[in-house]
Design an enzyme around this catalytic site. Structure first.
Site, PDB file in Angstrom:
ATOM      1  N   LYS A   1      99.414  25.184  15.324  1.00  0.00           N
ATOM      2  CA  LYS A   1      99.831  25.166  17.101  1.00  0.00           C
ATOM      3  C   LYS A   1      98.218  24.647  18.409  1.00  0.00           C
ATOM      4  O   LYS A   1      98.381  23.668  19.057  1.00  0.00           O
ATOM      5  CB  LYS A   1     100.352  26.313  17.234  1.00  0.00           C
ATOM      6  CG  LYS A   1     101.793  26.578  16.809  1.00  0.00           C
ATOM      7  CD  LYS A   1     103.193  25.279  17.243  1.00  0.00           C
ATOM      8  CE  LYS A   1     103.271  24.810  19.059  1.00  0.00           C
ATOM      9  NZ  LYS A   1     104.062  23.899  18.692  1.00  0.00           N
TER      10      LYS A   1
ATOM     11  N   THR B   1     102.148  28.399  21.996  1.00  0.00           N
ATOM     12  CA  THR B   1     102.430  29.720  21.528  1.00  0.00           C
ATOM     13  C   THR B   1     101.499  30.375  22.206  1.00  0.00           C
ATOM     14  O   THR B   1     100.087  29.830  21.984  1.00  0.00           O
ATOM     15  CB  THR B   1     102.626  30.479  19.958  1.00  0.00           C
ATOM     16  OG1 THR B   1     102.629  30.874  19.498  1.00  0.00           O
ATOM     17  CG2 THR B   1     101.988  29.129  19.679  1.00  0.00           C
ATOM     18  N   ASP B   2     101.690  31.914  22.357  1.00  0.00           N
ATOM     19  CA  ASP B   2     100.132  32.909  22.979  1.00  0.00           C
ATOM     20  C   ASP B   2      99.638  33.319  21.727  1.00  0.00           C
ATOM     21  O   ASP B   2      98.264  33.727  21.735  1.00  0.00           O
ATOM     22  CB  ASP B   2     101.050  33.646  23.788  1.00  0.00           C
ATOM     23  CG  ASP B   2     101.958  34.533  22.580  1.00  0.00           C
ATOM     24  OD1 ASP B   2     102.107  34.650  21.509  1.00  0.00           O
ATOM     25  OD2 ASP B   2     102.144  35.813  23.036  1.00  0.00           O
ATOM     26  N   GLU B   3     100.512  33.197  20.320  1.00  0.00           N
ATOM     27  CA  GLU B   3      99.670  33.280  19.049  1.00  0.00           C
ATOM     28  C   GLU B   3      97.845  31.954  18.666  1.00  0.00           C
ATOM     29  O   GLU B   3      97.518  32.590  17.102  1.00  0.00           O
ATOM     30  CB  GLU B   3     100.261  32.979  17.673  1.00  0.00           C
ATOM     31  CG  GLU B   3     101.319  34.225  18.292  1.00  0.00           C
ATOM     32  CD  GLU B   3     102.253  33.690  16.749  1.00  0.00           C
ATOM     33  OE1 GLU B   3     101.740  33.914  15.684  1.00  0.00           O
ATOM     34  OE2 GLU B   3     103.984  34.197  16.903  1.00  0.00           O
TER      35      GLU B   3
ATOM     36  N   TYR C   1     100.321  29.158  10.119  1.00  0.00           N
ATOM     37  CA  TYR C   1     101.352  28.343  11.509  1.00  0.00           C
ATOM     38  C   TYR C   1     100.185  28.506  13.162  1.00  0.00           C
ATOM     39  O   TYR C   1     100.423  27.213  13.886  1.00  0.00           O
ATOM     40  CB  TYR C   1     101.940  29.573  11.762  1.00  0.00           C
ATOM     41  CG  TYR C   1     102.864  29.494  12.891  1.00  0.00           C
ATOM     42  CD1 TYR C   1     103.310  28.259  13.667  1.00  0.00           C
ATOM     43  CD2 TYR C   1     102.986  30.360  14.337  1.00  0.00           C
ATOM     44  CE1 TYR C   1     104.504  28.183  15.504  1.00  0.00           C
ATOM     45  CE2 TYR C   1     103.145  30.256  15.734  1.00  0.00           C
ATOM     46  CZ  TYR C   1     103.772  28.890  16.131  1.00  0.00           C
ATOM     47  OH  TYR C   1     104.493  29.119  17.007  1.00  0.00           O
TER      48      TYR C   1
END
Length: 329
Positions: free
Chosen positions: A154, A126-128, A150
């Protein structure tokens, strides 16, 4: 000669789209879908392929090493690893399920895949993991700065995957994508949640001032990108996937009101959540240049397609409500 792709989390939103994409476009392919069927996994997402002889479902919890090992009783050529806990708000309430699923589950899968000698392991991220990008676009070499449990889980799983490449020469490649949207998305996510609330003429609750920006990518475009990476992505590399067009959450809410014929007076603002990143944006030049991929569905068109799908599939909503009732949610 047929090749077998193990897809983890294939009953979820993106995973189910990817499985359908594979089976519709690749003749010489077999798919094993390993999913624990937690709250967001919905068997109805794959109803159209469940009788395809090339498709097999296995209920498996990746945090259980024995269950993971049993998956490799099948000959597996490729792994596309979607399975993860993904809801930021839930990770803030309780981080442990995210550590178990996203870190321990990935570790177990890496270990057994390494023993089995798979050709390639595609890890979906993810970009997060970069945290907030106030301006410009993050490249694949940008530092990791996750802001919530979260995204931290990741980022941890990403680093674990890369360590297996560097330590064991294990053939892993990582994709990091921006926000996905489209049919079949579980209604904890912003767009289906707002569609559901608008159907009931309920208020749309936006964190803070609603000006947080996200880059929205139609799920079908994401699936095409993943398949490019599975076939031709370089092991040990990271590929960004996105539309490179950020939209404020407030604008998303306004567009949904317009598409569904509802008043924007339904939009309300609530206290911002802890660790809320203001903006995500990825530089996707690498995948466009090296793998000849680019998005094909503009946001306005994709949003209209998404709304129309939800309006025309009441049985899908009903299946969600039924499963929630069975779990006592």
């Amino acid at each position: 000669m047929k090749q077998t792709v193990l897809v983890t989390g294939g009953a979820g939103f993106i995973g189910s789209h990817y499985i359908r994409h594979l089976l519709h476009r690749e003749e010489a392919i077999e798919v094993i879908n390993a999913d624990a069927l937690t709250y967001s996994g919905n068997p109805l997402n794959l109803e159209e392929v469940e009788k395809d002889p090339r498709y097999r479902f296995v209920r498996a919890d990746l945090t259980d090493r024995r269950q993971v090992r049993e998956l490799f009783g099948y000959k597996i050529d490729f792994i596309v690893h979607f399975a993860a806990e993904t809801h930021v708000d839930q990770s803030i309430k309780s981080a442990e399920p995210f550590i178990r699923s996203n870190v321990l589950g990935t570790f177990n899968l890496l270990e057994e895949a390494r023993r089995a000698g798979v050709q390639k392991f595609v890890h979906i991220s993810t970009d997060e993991v970069y945290g907030s990008i106030p301006a410009g676009k993050a490249g694949e070499d940008a530092p990791l700065a996750p802001s919530n449990p979260y995204s931290a889980s990741k980022a941890s799983s990403d680093l674990l995957c890369l360590s297996y490449f560097h330590t064991y020469h294990f053939p892993v490649v990582i994709t990091r994508c921006t926000n996905n949207y489209g049919p079949n998305q579980y209604p904890e996510k912003l767009i289906p949640r707002f569609i559901r609330r608008l159907l009931r003429s309920e208020p749309l609750l936006l964190y803070g001032d609603g000006r947080q920006e996200r880059d929205w990518l139609y799920v079908g475009d994401h699936c095409r990108a993943i398949e490019k990476v599975r076939k031709a992505g370089k092991c040990g590399e990271i590929y960004h996937i996105g539309a490179e067009h950020t939209v404020a959450n407030l604008e998303v809410a306004r567009r949904l009101c317009e598409l569904m014929g509802k008043s924007t007076s339904l939009i309300q603002f609530v206290e911002d959540r802890p660790g809320h990143d203001f903006r995500y944006s990825l530089d996707t030049d690498k995948i466009r240049r090296e793998l000849n991929w680019e998005p094909s569905v503009p946001f306005r068109e994709g949003l209209e397609k998404t709304v129309n799908w939800y309006l025309s599939h009441p049985e899908w909503w009903e299946s969600i409500e039924r499963r929630r009732s069975e779990r006592g949610d």
